[in-house]
Scaffold this active site. Structure first.
Site, PDB file in Angstrom:
ATOM      1  CE1 TYR A 104      -4.263  -1.667   0.368  1.00  0.00           C
ATOM      2  CE2 TYR A 104      -3.022  -3.084   2.170  1.00  0.00           C
ATOM      3  CZ  TYR A 104      -4.220  -2.826   1.130  1.00  0.00           C
ATOM      4  OH  TYR A 104      -4.888  -3.730   1.032  1.00  0.00           O
ATOM      5  CG  ASP A 105       2.568   5.163  -2.077  1.00  0.00           C
ATOM      6  OD1 ASP A 105       2.473   5.838  -1.010  1.00  0.00           O
ATOM      7  OD2 ASP A 105       3.038   5.493  -3.102  1.00  0.00           O
ATOM      8  NE  ARG A 106      -5.389   3.041   2.163  1.00  0.00           N
ATOM      9  CZ  ARG A 106      -6.450   2.132   2.020  1.00  0.00           C
ATOM     10  NH1 ARG A 106      -6.000   0.860   2.323  1.00  0.00           N
ATOM     11  NH2 ARG A 106      -7.460   2.412   2.103  1.00  0.00           N
ATOM     12  CG  ASN A 167     -12.336  -5.483   5.349  1.00  0.00           C
ATOM     13  OD1 ASN A 167     -11.449  -6.598   5.811  1.00  0.00           O
ATOM     14  ND2 ASN A 167     -12.618  -4.952   4.293  1.00  0.00           N
ATOM     15  N   GLY A 274     -11.500  -8.221  -4.214  1.00  0.00           N
ATOM     16  CA  GLY A 274     -12.984  -7.720  -4.206  1.00  0.00           C
ATOM     17  C   GLY A 274     -13.815  -8.967  -3.810  1.00  0.00           C
ATOM     18  CG  ASP A 277     -15.061  -5.419  -1.797  1.00  0.00           C
ATOM     19  OD1 ASP A 277     -15.313  -5.301  -0.576  1.00  0.00           O
ATOM     20  OD2 ASP A 277     -13.925  -5.030  -2.491  1.00  0.00           O
TER      21      ASP A 277
END
Length: 336
Positions: A104-106, A167, A274, A277
């Site tokens: 992650y790079d958020r 989650n 996903g 989801d």
């Protein structure tokens, strides 16, 4: 029926095929986020769906919004801002014994820096019947948590059904507030939650034997006792054989009754991102379409199984495709 979802959208960058990141000479681009994936899957199935988020006011933000619109998602209430960037994540797709990996790079994204007051939830939700959010959203920042609380409060005032995939992502909670303090008041406003025994233990201190029918039922009963608004709890159980082979089943507790599906065998797995989801979007669709909780759960589980065969974050399957498998047509024979 109209569904509104709220949460961050990120750009996903993946090496082609099953290359590892150090091997990559190019990266494939798509976009996704847990809440947005739900809206897009529902829109693809013909359900009016809108997603609300904050994008950076530049080409990448507009490209992400256009990606959602491509699948029929209403983005008119999305915020475009100069505060922050578009979050990224890098997916290395595994195979056989090598698991998939995500980097992650958020940090400092536009969504993390959003202004909760910028969203007029009464206006956004005025024509909606359902609000959905995930536990990832309030984990990102105090501002995102406040906006989630505001959305739930408005939904309750307006009489919407509210669902959440709790989650729990431990590593996301970095802004000085504990998930165990933030999540309970939010979950208290939900009619339906996606929750595993592990998440219930981590977030709410509810302990039940994981991976068993009795464990799921006891967990669900304790959740409903603590949060009386909750009438339904759903989850998938996985039996992971390898990165390329999954088996999943669906579980539903509904006001004291328990339902489950058979395990469905998925091999080879094309893309498992996903899958959860797709399960909740399938259940929202199924609950609105079928009179039977068992059928709604079956639709949700098969929709999730099919997502494992679709590249990208979004489940691009139709109700007819899911119903074909619900009728027992599980051979994968060519459809002409």
């Amino acid at each position: 029926m109209k569904v509104v979802t709220f949460g961050e959208v990120m750009m996903r960058l993946s090496p082609p095929l099953n290359y590892r990141l150090p091997q990559a000479a190019s990266l494939e681009i798509t976009y996704g986020g847990g809440d947005a994936n739900v809206a897009a899957a529902l829109a693809w199935m013909g359900v009016p769906a809108a997603h609300v988020t904050a994008f950076p006011q530049h080409e990448l933000g507009h490209a992400a919004a256009a990606h959602l619109r491509r699948f029929g998602v209403d983005t008119r209430h999305c915020l475009f801002t100069d505060r922050g960037r578009l979050g990224l994540y890098f997916l290395e797709v595994g195979a056989s014994l090598r698991p998939s990996r995500i980097v992650y790079d958020r940090a400092d994204s536009a969504f993390a820096n959003l202004d909760p007051a910028a969203f007029d939830w009464d206006e956004i939700l005025k024509d909606a019947t359902w609000l959905h959010w995930t536990g990832i959203t309030p984990a990102i920042s105090a501002a995102a948590a406040q906006a989630t609380a505001d959305a739930i409060a408005a939904a309750r005032r307006l009489g919407l059904t509210v669902s959440a995939d709790v989650n729990y992502r431990r590593n996301l909670w970095q802004y000085g507030q504990r998930a165990q303090d933030v999540m309970p008041p939010l979950v208290a406003g939900c009619d339906l939650v996606v929750c595993t025994e592990g998440d219930a233990d981590d977030l709410f201190g509810i302990r039940a034997e994981p991976g068993t029918e009795n464990g799921f039922v006891r967990m669900s009963e304790q959740l409903a006792a603590r949060f009386p608004q909750i009438k339904r709890v759903i989850a998938t159980h996985r039996r992971t054989q390898s990165a390329s082979h999954e088996r999943i089943c669906g579980l539903l507790w509904q006001e004291g009754q328990f339902y489950e599906t058979p395990f469905y065998d998925i091999a080879p797995v094309v893309d498992r991102i996903g899958g959860g989801d797709s399960f909740i979007s399938g259940f929202i669709f199924g609950a609105a379409t079928y009179g039977s909780p068992q059928e709604a759960l079956g639709f949700a589980t098969i929709a999730s199984a099919l997502k494992h065969t679709v590249h990208g974050d979004i489940n691009l399957v139709t109700p007819a495709e899911v119903e074909h498998l619900m009728q027992g047509n599980l051979t994968g024979r060519l459809v002409r």
